[in-house]
Scaffold this motif. Structure first.
Motif, PDB file in Angstrom:
ATOM      1  N   UNK A  66       0.834  -1.194   0.000  1.00 59.99           N
ATOM      2  CA  UNK A  66       0.000   0.000   0.000  1.00 59.99           C
ATOM      3  C   UNK A  66       0.869   1.244   0.000  1.00 59.99           C
ATOM      4  N   UNK A  67       0.285   2.323  -0.485  1.00 62.49           N
ATOM      5  CA  UNK A  67       0.931   3.624  -0.397  1.00 62.49           C
ATOM      6  C   UNK A  67       0.285   4.372   0.763  1.00 62.49           C
ATOM      7  N   UNK A  68       0.366   5.673   0.763  1.00 64.52           N
ATOM      8  CA  UNK A  68      -0.244   6.451   1.828  1.00 64.52           C
ATOM      9  C   UNK A  68      -1.747   6.212   1.848  1.00 64.52           C
ATOM     10  N   UNK A  69      -2.340   6.326   3.038  1.00 64.06           N
ATOM     11  CA  UNK A  69      -3.775   6.135   3.154  1.00 64.06           C
ATOM     12  C   UNK A  69      -4.200   6.088   4.606  1.00 64.06           C
ATOM     13  N   UNK A  70      -5.301   5.373   4.851  1.00 65.06           N
ATOM     14  CA  UNK A  70      -5.867   5.285   6.190  1.00 65.06           C
ATOM     15  C   UNK A  70      -6.263   3.849   6.502  1.00 65.06           C
ATOM     16  N   UNK A  71      -6.232   3.514   7.785  1.00 64.04           N
ATOM     17  CA  UNK A  71      -6.713   2.235   8.276  1.00 64.04           C
ATOM     18  C   UNK A  71      -7.712   2.532   9.375  1.00 64.04           C
ATOM     19  N   UNK A  72      -8.891   1.961   9.244  1.00 65.31           N
ATOM     20  CA  UNK A  72      -9.963   2.175  10.209  1.00 65.31           C
ATOM     21  C   UNK A  72     -10.428   0.831  10.750  1.00 65.31           C
ATOM     22  N   UNK A  80      -9.077  -0.562   4.842  1.00 62.41           N
ATOM     23  CA  UNK A  80      -7.733  -0.119   4.499  1.00 62.41           C
ATOM     24  C   UNK A  80      -7.876   0.644   3.194  1.00 62.41           C
ATOM     25  N   UNK A  81      -7.696   1.939   3.258  1.00 58.76           N
ATOM     26  CA  UNK A  81      -7.895   2.819   2.107  1.00 58.76           C
ATOM     27  C   UNK A  81      -6.554   3.419   1.726  1.00 58.76           C
ATOM     28  N   UNK A  82      -6.127   3.191   0.490  1.00 56.44           N
ATOM     29  CA  UNK A  82      -4.819   3.652   0.045  1.00 56.44           C
ATOM     30  C   UNK A  82      -4.937   4.293  -1.325  1.00 56.44           C
ATOM     31  N   UNK A  83      -4.080   5.285  -1.565  1.00 52.20           N
ATOM     32  CA  UNK A  83      -4.052   5.892  -2.897  1.00 52.20           C
ATOM     33  C   UNK A  83      -3.870   4.824  -3.958  1.00 52.20           C
ATOM     34  N   UNK A  84      -2.947   3.914  -3.693  1.00 50.05           N
ATOM     35  CA  UNK A  84      -2.688   2.828  -4.615  1.00 50.05           C
ATOM     36  C   UNK A  84      -2.334   1.593  -3.799  1.00 50.05           C
ATOM     37  N   UNK A  85      -2.726   0.440  -4.255  1.00 48.88           N
ATOM     38  CA  UNK A  85      -2.440  -0.812  -3.557  1.00 48.88           C
ATOM     39  C   UNK A  85      -2.353  -1.929  -4.579  1.00 48.88           C
ATOM     40  N   UNK A  86      -1.475  -2.886  -4.311  1.00 49.20           N
ATOM     41  CA  UNK A  86      -1.264  -4.019  -5.208  1.00 49.20           C
ATOM     42  C   UNK A  86      -1.122  -5.279  -4.379  1.00 49.20           C
TER      43      UNK A  86
END
Length: 125
Positions: A66-72, A80-86
């Motif tokens: 993941x890149x930058x983002x948020x975890x709730x 898990x919300x990320x600008x980009x994820x693979x």
């Protein structure tokens, strides 16, 4: 709320749902440090930093970069919300190494951190 002692997990990038399902454990890197989440975890909202997220689900471990983002976390639901994820199996190690070399040549520290996270992910695949 997830049932049977599991967490309901959604890993979402800006353009797609990367992974969704039930899990027993999550691990992620946040701005405060590494965070592990188990069933009945206290509510939390944290800032993700580039890194590897591991999701333990039905006897397998799903790994994603993941890149930058948020975890709730709330009521056995993890977002898990990320600008980009693979998912790590979506990454090409040669392309990631080239991306890292280019980021270093450009002296782009943010791009270097993202590429290094992807490289760590390729080592798990």
């Amino acid at each position: 709320m997830a049932s049977n002692g599991t967490l309901r997990v959604e890993l979402v990038a800006a353009d797609r749902v990367v992974w969704s399902g039930e899990a027993t454990q999550i691990a992620a890197r946040t701005s405060e440090g590494d965070l592990g989440v188990l069933v009945d975890h206290a509510p939390v909202l944290s800032v993700l930093v580039p890194g590897v997220v591991t999701i333990h689900s039905e006897g397998e471990v799903v790994a994603a970069v993941v890149e930058e983002g948020f975890l709730s976390v709330a009521e056995n639901r993890v977002s898990i919300l990320s600008e980009d994820a693979f998912l790590v199996d979506e990454l090409d190690p040669a392309a990631v190494k080239a991306e890292l070399e280019q980021a270093r040549a450009d002296e782009d520290e943010a791009a270097v951190r993202r590429a290094e996270a992807k490289l760590r992910g390729t080592e798990l695949a």
